[in-house]
Design an enzyme around this catalytic site. Structure first.
Site, PDB file in Angstrom:
ATOM      1  N   SER A 268      37.270  53.947 -29.807  1.00  0.00           N
ATOM      2  CA  SER A 268      38.259  53.129 -30.528  1.00  0.00           C
ATOM      3  C   SER A 268      37.651  52.525 -31.792  1.00  0.00           C
ATOM      4  O   SER A 268      38.267  52.509 -32.861  1.00  0.00           O
ATOM      5  CB  SER A 268      38.755  51.989 -29.637  1.00  0.00           C
ATOM      6  OG  SER A 268      39.461  52.491 -28.540  1.00  0.00           O
TER       7      SER A 268
ATOM      8  N   GLY B 284      45.266  60.718 -29.848  1.00  0.00           N
ATOM      9  CA  GLY B 284      46.409  59.809 -29.926  1.00  0.00           C
ATOM     10  C   GLY B 284      46.132  58.640 -30.858  1.00  0.00           C
ATOM     11  O   GLY B 284      47.022  58.181 -31.585  1.00  0.00           O
TER      12      GLY B 284
ATOM     13  N   ARG C 167      53.121  64.088 -26.135  1.00  0.00           N
ATOM     14  CA  ARG C 167      52.972  62.627 -26.006  1.00  0.00           C
ATOM     15  C   ARG C 167      54.004  61.878 -26.856  1.00  0.00           C
ATOM     16  O   ARG C 167      54.324  62.285 -27.959  1.00  0.00           O
ATOM     17  CB  ARG C 167      51.534  62.216 -26.355  1.00  0.00           C
ATOM     18  CG  ARG C 167      50.556  62.850 -25.376  1.00  0.00           C
ATOM     19  CD  ARG C 167      49.139  62.419 -25.623  1.00  0.00           C
ATOM     20  NE  ARG C 167      48.957  61.005 -25.353  1.00  0.00           N
ATOM     21  CZ  ARG C 167      47.801  60.374 -25.579  1.00  0.00           C
ATOM     22  NH1 ARG C 167      46.769  61.038 -26.094  1.00  0.00           N
ATOM     23  NH2 ARG C 167      47.679  59.101 -25.298  1.00  0.00           N
TER      24      ARG C 167
ATOM     25  N   SER D   2      50.174  48.397 -25.838  1.00  0.00           N
ATOM     26  CA  SER D   2      49.446  49.532 -26.395  1.00  0.00           C
ATOM     27  C   SER D   2      48.773  49.139 -27.695  1.00  0.00           C
ATOM     28  O   SER D   2      49.437  48.709 -28.646  1.00  0.00           O
ATOM     29  CB  SER D   2      50.416  50.691 -26.651  1.00  0.00           C
ATOM     30  OG  SER D   2      49.882  51.569 -27.612  1.00  0.00           O
TER      31      SER D   2
ATOM     32  N   ASP E  76      41.897  53.288 -19.382  1.00  0.00           N
ATOM     33  CA  ASP E  76      41.198  54.581 -19.487  1.00  0.00           C
ATOM     34  C   ASP E  76      40.240  54.821 -18.317  1.00  0.00           C
ATOM     35  O   ASP E  76      39.730  55.930 -18.145  1.00  0.00           O
ATOM     36  CB  ASP E  76      40.416  54.655 -20.810  1.00  0.00           C
ATOM     37  CG  ASP E  76      41.351  54.729 -22.020  1.00  0.00           C
ATOM     38  OD1 ASP E  76      42.524  55.093 -21.848  1.00  0.00           O
ATOM     39  OD2 ASP E  76      40.897  54.423 -23.133  1.00  0.00           O
TER      40      ASP E  76
ATOM     41  N   ARG F 204      48.026  61.239 -15.932  1.00  0.00           N
ATOM     42  CA  ARG F 204      46.813  60.977 -15.143  1.00  0.00           C
ATOM     43  C   ARG F 204      47.102  60.524 -13.720  1.00  0.00           C
ATOM     44  O   ARG F 204      46.172  60.484 -12.906  1.00  0.00           O
ATOM     45  CB  ARG F 204      45.910  59.978 -15.881  1.00  0.00           C
ATOM     46  CG  ARG F 204      45.212  60.632 -17.061  1.00  0.00           C
ATOM     47  CD  ARG F 204      44.215  59.710 -17.728  1.00  0.00           C
ATOM     48  NE  ARG F 204      43.516  60.402 -18.806  1.00  0.00           N
ATOM     49  CZ  ARG F 204      42.921  59.795 -19.823  1.00  0.00           C
ATOM     50  NH1 ARG F 204      42.943  58.469 -19.913  1.00  0.00           N
ATOM     51  NH2 ARG F 204      42.293  60.497 -20.751  1.00  0.00           N
TER      52      ARG F 204
ATOM     53  N   ARG G  25      38.636  62.662 -19.609  1.00  0.00           N
ATOM     54  CA  ARG G  25      38.313  61.686 -18.567  1.00  0.00           C
ATOM     55  C   ARG G  25      38.550  62.237 -17.159  1.00  0.00           C
ATOM     56  O   ARG G  25      37.919  61.798 -16.205  1.00  0.00           O
ATOM     57  CB  ARG G  25      39.085  60.387 -18.779  1.00  0.00           C
ATOM     58  CG  ARG G  25      38.742  59.739 -20.136  1.00  0.00           C
ATOM     59  CD  ARG G  25      39.149  58.296 -20.198  1.00  0.00           C
ATOM     60  NE  ARG G  25      39.366  57.859 -21.564  1.00  0.00           N
ATOM     61  CZ  ARG G  25      38.413  57.552 -22.428  1.00  0.00           C
ATOM     62  NH1 ARG G  25      37.152  57.635 -22.076  1.00  0.00           N
ATOM     63  NH2 ARG G  25      38.699  57.152 -23.645  1.00  0.00           N
TER      64      ARG G  25
END
Ligand code: S3P
Length: 431
Positions: free
Chosen positions: A21, A92, A120, A165, A314, A345, A387
């Site tokens: 990030s 993203g 997405r 978000s 995450d 996920r 991940r």
């Protein structure tokens, strides 16, 4: 196919790659500021390299040598119209933050990404940007890529985001920086605040308050000269989990970002009974950083939900792996956002962990995991999600026999060198 064997113990003194990030934001804000910025600790993973390549296409001179990046920023309106589409790959963060930036620019641009990005949701960003006056087109009325943006003058907005978000919050704040008047973003729970912290270090005046952030339009970014990126706690999480479940382990991870909006994994590990200590806590570029030491201890199940979720979103795949080794039933709720990550996920974690024999069930907004279970080595798939690939590798360290993982190139998105690093920290199982 990558293979992982059951480990004897995990030990060592290591570092993890830079925070994803923070690396994205460092490149973006340096490109938008006047002057030269030197970034060190940059994550040279596929996602952040996509950000670099997009800004090069927008006319910014960026030199990248491993973890060191030098950006010759030209000021907010120093970007030039790209001659070709901007391909953001799997990222993203790149696409959503760039939507905010490009909406303010006096030119046309087109954003595309890979197959996962094409699924997405983008309306969460297109929506508020349109409210500010942005002209954005895309499949299904701006929900999906490719997205075409005709930038121009925007008006400030008071936006109540239905989701917590950081990508949505950041896109609106970035657009708000060049909009007429004031922009305020409210969110249900506080998401990661790297944008706010880094923009402040680039001289921007913005006010964070309980429930939201407020920014005034018409502000320019001024380069601080240097940006130091700490290690990514989301990458460290895989190693912390390995040491937490493999008996007799003892691991030190240096220079990890411990921003409180990201440390849900530390809270959960402690709550599960892990023996974890932070050392040498310090602040670098307005971001808290520490060395993290962990020693193996038996774990117990936890219930996770509410405001903790954005602080560990995450890490849910690897928390599910931890839960298979914890006494009792772990319940994860309020985590429907997992369905719109690189993969769904909830589905991918459940499907893959079941291959190891784990007792795991999906729920509407999370999952329930039964512990402790003896896992058996399996052949599993990352589904192209970094991940998921890494979480299954950690499961493989405690599973009987050998585990195979397919599509592991996805791991390069956030953690290049992951498989080599887990090799160096493990002693073979002598049983
Ligand atoms: C990120 C925000 C989070 C996170 C992603 C990185 C960011 O996504 O899952 O890995 O850098 O802003 P959301 O904003 O969709 O929650």
């Amino acid at each position: 196919m990558q293979t992982v064997k059951r480990a004897g113990r995990i030990h060592g003194d290591v570092r993890v790659p830079g925070d994803k990030s923070i690396s994205h934001r460092a490149v973006m804000f340096s490109a938008l500021a006047k002057g030269t910025t030197r970034i060190d600790g940059f994550l040279a993973g596929a996602d952040c390299l996509s950000t670099i390549s997009c800004f090069r296409r927008l006319g910014i001179d960026i030199e990248q040598n491993g973890e060191n990046v030098t950006v010759q920023g030209k000021g907010w309106f120093g970007l030039t119209e790209p001659q070709d589409i901007l391909d953001i790959g799997n990222s993203g963060t790149t696409i959503r933050l760039m939507m905010g930036i490009l909406s303010t620019q006096p030119f046309h641009s087109v954003l595309i990404g890979d197959e996962s990005i094409a699924r997405r949701p983008m309306k969460r960003v297109t929506g508020p940007l349109r409210q500010m006056g942005a002209d954005i087109a895309g499949r299904q009325n701006g929900e999906y890529t490719p997205l075409s943006i005709r930038g121009g003058k925007l008006n400030g907005v008071e936006y109540h985001s239905p989701v917590s978000s950081a990508q949505v919050k950041s896109a609106v704040l970035l657009a708000g920086l060049q909009a007429e008047g004031e922009t305020v973003v409210y969110e249900p729970e506080c998401s990661r605040d790297h944008t706010e912290r880094m923009l402040r270090s680039f001289g921007v005046d913005m006010e964070s308050f309980d429930g939201g952030v407020r920014v005034r339009g018409g502000q320019q970014l001024i380069s601080p000269g240097d940006v130091h990126v700490p290690g990514d706690i989301s990458s460290a999480a895989f190693l912390l989990a390995a040491a937490a479940i493999v008996p007799d382990s003892h691991l030190m991870i240096r220079n990890v970002g411990v921003n409180p909006t990201r440390t849900g994994i530390i809270d959960v590990l402690k709550q599960m009974g892990a023996n974890l200590t932070l050392h040498n806590e310090r602040e670098v570029n307005g971001e808290p950083v520490a060395d993290i030491e962990i020693k193996y201890a038996p774990l117990t199940a936890v219930e996770i939900g509410g405001s903790l979720i954005p602080r560990l979103i995450d890490e849910v795949p690897v928390i599910a792996v931890l839960a298979t080794q914890a006494e009792g039933t772990t319940i994860i709720r309020d985590a429907a956002e997992l369905k719109v990550k690189e993969t769904n996920r909830i589905d991918t974690v459940v499907a893959e962990l079941r291959k190891f024999g784990a007792g795991i069930e999906p729920t509407e907004d999370g999952m329930r995991i039964q512990g402790r279970t003896t896992l058996s080595g399996a052949v599993c798939d990352s589904h192209g999600d970094h991940r998921i690939g890494m979480a299954m590798a950690i499961a493989g360290l405690v599973a009987e026999g050998t585990t195979g993982i397919t599509q592991t190139e996805a791991v390069n998105v956030s953690f290049p060198g992951f498989f080599e690093l887990i090799q160096t920290v493990q002693l073979p199982d002598e049983k």
